[in-house]
Design a protein around this motif. Structure first.
Motif, PDB file in Angstrom:
ATOM      1  N   GLU A  98      24.420  56.813  23.779  1.00  0.00           N
ATOM      2  CA  GLU A  98      23.787  56.063  24.865  1.00  0.00           C
ATOM      3  C   GLU A  98      22.364  55.657  24.486  1.00  0.00           C
ATOM      4  N   HIS A  99      21.626  56.576  23.891  1.00  0.00           N
ATOM      5  CA  HIS A  99      20.248  56.266  23.497  1.00  0.00           C
ATOM      6  C   HIS A  99      20.222  55.131  22.466  1.00  0.00           C
ATOM      7  N   ALA A 100      21.088  55.210  21.453  1.00  0.00           N
ATOM      8  CA  ALA A 100      21.131  54.171  20.421  1.00  0.00           C
ATOM      9  C   ALA A 100      21.537  52.825  21.013  1.00  0.00           C
ATOM     10  N   PHE A 101      22.497  52.851  21.938  1.00  0.00           N
ATOM     11  CA  PHE A 101      22.969  51.608  22.559  1.00  0.00           C
ATOM     12  C   PHE A 101      21.861  50.977  23.403  1.00  0.00           C
ATOM     13  N   GLN A 102      21.162  51.793  24.193  1.00  0.00           N
ATOM     14  CA  GLN A 102      20.108  51.259  25.044  1.00  0.00           C
ATOM     15  C   GLN A 102      18.969  50.690  24.205  1.00  0.00           C
ATOM     16  N   GLU A 103      18.701  51.296  23.049  1.00  0.00           N
ATOM     17  CA  GLU A 103      17.680  50.744  22.149  1.00  0.00           C
ATOM     18  C   GLU A 103      18.089  49.371  21.629  1.00  0.00           C
ATOM     19  N   GLU A 104      19.371  49.247  21.247  1.00  0.00           N
ATOM     20  CA  GLU A 104      19.873  47.965  20.738  1.00  0.00           C
ATOM     21  C   GLU A 104      19.867  46.897  21.825  1.00  0.00           C
ATOM     22  N   CYS A 105      20.030  47.308  23.064  1.00  0.00           N
ATOM     23  CA  CYS A 105      20.180  46.353  24.179  1.00  0.00           C
ATOM     24  C   CYS A 105      18.937  46.311  25.054  1.00  0.00           C
ATOM     25  N   SER A 106      17.809  46.669  24.476  1.00  0.00           N
ATOM     26  CA  SER A 106      16.572  46.684  25.250  1.00  0.00           C
ATOM     27  C   SER A 106      16.321  45.319  25.890  1.00  0.00           C
ATOM     28  N   GLY A 107      16.091  45.339  27.191  1.00  0.00           N
ATOM     29  CA  GLY A 107      15.827  44.099  27.912  1.00  0.00           C
ATOM     30  C   GLY A 107      17.054  43.391  28.426  1.00  0.00           C
ATOM     31  N   LEU A 108      18.246  43.882  28.068  1.00  0.00           N
ATOM     32  CA  LEU A 108      19.486  43.247  28.523  1.00  0.00           C
ATOM     33  C   LEU A 108      20.074  44.020  29.701  1.00  0.00           C
TER      34      LEU A 108
END
Length: 733
Positions: free
Chosen positions: A245-255
């Motif tokens: 979840e942390h890695a995904f949220q970093e990749e999708c920052s602002g989305l």
């Protein structure tokens, strides 16, 4: 396409064509006042003579063949004059559609009638006085479908987006003429449906055709790919829910994205498996459950028990013949091999694994003269060593399983099993869980398996730690050879290896075959060259000496050392041909490392050969440069498509050297290696030396590395699954 030249005309003669890559050389007659014939080269998935083509590309001057047209893309323009339309629709492609019918269609529908029919063939039913039967309408539909293979548009599309020809072939194999429409509909589908496509490639295509960053299809593909990527980085077979979840949220920052919804979608589609807070890529979960399930019920066919008295008799006779006496552990290993269906044999260098395995195979042949033995290893060099040792035809595991590079599938599997009574796998520490799972899937008819490996070496590059897990489960017979048999050659190397295993290094005890030359990291390159030059002057050959390094970058890294060593071993000479590949220059006589498996050519990741020939574009039939490398008698050709599979091998990484041994190893060590410096890596590098080892660099860095255990012990659940798995009476699914 604005900067490309457009020419029109017809193909008059096909000079050369490769049906695998679609590379074509042809003569082309221009459709203008000159009617000049020119040579065209490029990728054409389909080509017909005497058909009008529009070609897009540039003129290039070939040093031998003169001016040519280098093709980027092409199209077959639809006929738009009445005479051309009539000739087209009444041609052999549309049997039963005569000239009169074609004339009625052309006059009624106008110059763009072919495009209209392609868009909606049923529009022909509205043409006055045509009275087209259902059969003839189907003929026209079939003819247009045959004409429109989809390949021309696909080639143009992939050219625009910089997608290589290998991927074009994969797309065509998977989707046929629908490839382009499927790509435009959802480019992320290719990640699952076409091997060789990753998220980055799919993402590049998607953005270029207008997909938004927050498109749910993109976010879903990102989540699934991220799960596998994180496992590949760490070697773990799963990741925690929090990490993903942390890695995904970093990749999708602002989305704006629904992480929980995407996660559930991936679970429902079985792209991931969630178990007790652990998230597995489905391939890793299936590998672990498949391995444990198979071994719980193994063997599925029994081998007749051997005669113990005869075994003892053969063992005594063999020892007398070869003039050695096996110690207690070695005898235990041999007896355990014949007593048990599955055996793990482990031990460090110099502990007699080689002697024991040779005895096992020779005695198996005596006790079971009609049985079949199959030997395998993860790398080509390891397979060659095992073949020489056992006098058995030995293959790499990928070759044994008939791996298909294009589809990433195996020809040997549950339906097409390996037919053997005994399977021996050497260098097992290098085997990852997915490969072992696929090996076992093909081994239902195998009656006895013996795996051999050094548990202190580096684990596999891909996820898993199979040898460690099988040992830790304590469910299988294990013989750990630990008595060191000193040899006249290489005894100090073996002594150092066992010191490293115990967490220290005392060079005062190593007087003969091991040396440590202290110097700064900035002096390493010059010192390596001096050592190599001294060895060459003493009569050693290039293949006797192997330089290893921990990483590629830096002042003592693989790239810097390879360039320097190339000038030492194989300097530039006017009579030597050279070719530049990216930042590297390769020349005839160079030592070459294979970087990827090429099963069709019988060469594999880690194999080392000699560059025999370089042909420039003017010397080859398809007008592309060609490199020929000799891998111990196996000649392999490399073109522009496969140049990335080879590099210089004067200095290779410790990981790439695993499974190989060299008479002399030179191993630079410095703090520049950073987190790479740890006990297993140094142990693996040291044990590559068969006779002599030269360490150089920062001794403190070496000693600190020895003290450093795994910074990240691999997280797997194979051990627990083996312990929990109840014995089955049937073969697991």
């Amino acid at each position: 396409m604005d900067d490309l030249i457009k020419i029109s005309g017809k193909v008059t003669h096909i000079v050369f064509r490769n049906d695998e890559t679609f590379y074509t050389v042809l003569r082309f007659k221009l459709n203008d006042e000159t009617e000049k014939n020119i040579v065209v080269t490029g990728i054409m998935p389909s080509v017909e003579k005497d058909v009008l083509y529009n070609l897009f590309g540039t003129y290039v001057e070939h040093p031998r063949y003169g001016m040519q047209f280098s093709l980027s893309s092409y199209e077959k323009p639809l006929p738009n004059e009445e005479e051309g339309i009539v000739r087209y629709l009444s041609g052999v492609q549309f049997p039963g559609i005569g000239k009169k019918t074609a004339e009625k269609i052309a006059r009624a529908m106008g110059p763009d009638c072919i495009a209209q029919i392609k868009e909606n063939p049923d529009c022909l039913l509205e043409v006055p006085d045509l009275n087209l039967s259902a059969e003839k309408l189907q003929v026209i539909k079939d003819g247009l479908a045959q004409e429109d293979s989809g390949m021309e548009d696909l080639v143009r599309f992939l050219n625009v987006h910089g997608i290589g020809i290998r991927n074009l072939i994969r797309l065509n194999r998977a989707y046929g003429k629908d490839a382009l429409s499927k790509l435009r509909e959802n480019p992320y589908r290719v990640i699952d449906e076409c091997d060789g496509f990753g998220f980055k490639t799919a993402d590049k295509i998607a953005f270029s055709i207008g997909f938004e960053a927050d498109d749910p299809r993109r976010l879903y593909a990102l989540l699934v790919s991220l799960c596998m990527d994180l496992c590949m980085r760490t070697g773990d077979s799963f990741i925690s829910a929090e990490t993903l979840e942390h890695a995904f949220q970093e990749e999708c920052s602002g989305l704006d994205c629904d992480y929980e919804g995407l996660l559930e979608q991936a679970r429902m589609n079985r792209r991931i498996v969630i178990e007790e807070g652990r998230i597995y890529p489905v391939s890793q979960y299936d590998a672990e459950t498949g391995i444990s399930g198979f071994l719980a019920g193994f063997p599925y066919e029994d081998l007749d028990p051997c005669d113990e008295n005869l075994l003892e008799e053969y063992l005594k006779s063999m020892q007398a013949d070869i003039g050695i006496t096996y110690d207690e552990l070695q005898v235990e290993a041999i007896h355990s091999f014949f007593k048990n269906d599955f055996l793990i044999l482990t031990g460090g260098p110099g502990t007699g694994k080689t002697t024991v395995v040779r005895a096992m195979v020779q005695m198996f042949r005596l006790l079971y003269p009609s049985a079949t033995i199959v030997c395998a290893a993860p790398t080509g060099r390891a397979a060659k060593r095992l073949s020489e040792l056992t006098e058995t035809n030995t293959q790499t595991i990928h070759s044994l399983l008939q791996w298909d590079l294009e589809t990433n599938t195996f020809g040997k599997n549950k339906e097409e099993p390996v037919l053997a009574d005994l399977l021996i796998v050497d260098e097992f520490s290098m085997v990852d869980s997915w490969l072992f799972h696929n090996l076992l899937l093909a081994c239902e008819h195998v009656k006895k398996i013996c795996i051999i490996g050094d548990e202190d070496q580096l684990p596999s590059v891909s996820p898993g730690s199979v040898l460690r897990d099988l040992i830790d489960a304590k469910q299988f017979p294990l013989v750990r050879l630990n008595h060191v048999y000193r040899q006249k050659e290489g005894s100090d190397v073996i002594e150092l290896a066992h010191q490293i295993h115990q967490g220290f290094a005392d060079f005062s005890m190593l007087k003969n075959d091991v040396a440590f030359l202290e110097c700064s990291r900035y002096e390493i390159k010059d010192q390596v060259l001096r050592i190599v030059q001294n060895a060459l002057e003493k009569g050693y050959a290039m293949n006797d000496i192997q330089v290893l390094s921990c990483k590629y970058s830096g002042v003592s890294g693989i790239d810097v050392l390879n360039n320097a060593l190339q000038e030492c071993f194989n300097p530039h000479e006017p009579f030597k041909k050279e070719i530049r590949i990216d930042y590297k220059v390769l020349r005839t006589g160079d030592k070459i490392l294979q970087l990827k498996n090429q099963p069709d050519d019988d060469v594999y990741n880690g194999d080392i050969g000699i560059l025999e020939e370089i042909y420039d574009a003017s010397e080859t039939e398809n007008h592309q440069p060609l490199v020929v490398v000799n891998f111990d008698g196996i000649m392999v050709e490399y073109s522009t498509e496969t140049f990335q599979n080879i590099t210089l091998a004067y200095c290779v990484s410790v990981h790439k050297s695993q499974g190989s041994e060299y008479p002399i190893v030179i191993l630079p060590v410095s703090y520049e290696a950073g987190r790479m410096l740890q006990r297993k890596l140094l142990y693996t590098g040291v044990t590559r030396a068969r006779q002599s080892l030269v360490l150089l660099g920062e001794k403190d860095a070496f000693l600190k590395g020895i003290e450093t255990l795994d910074r990240h012990p691999r997280q797997t659940t194979l051990c627990q699954r083996i312990i929990r798995m109840p014995e089955k009476n049937g073969i697991p699914e």
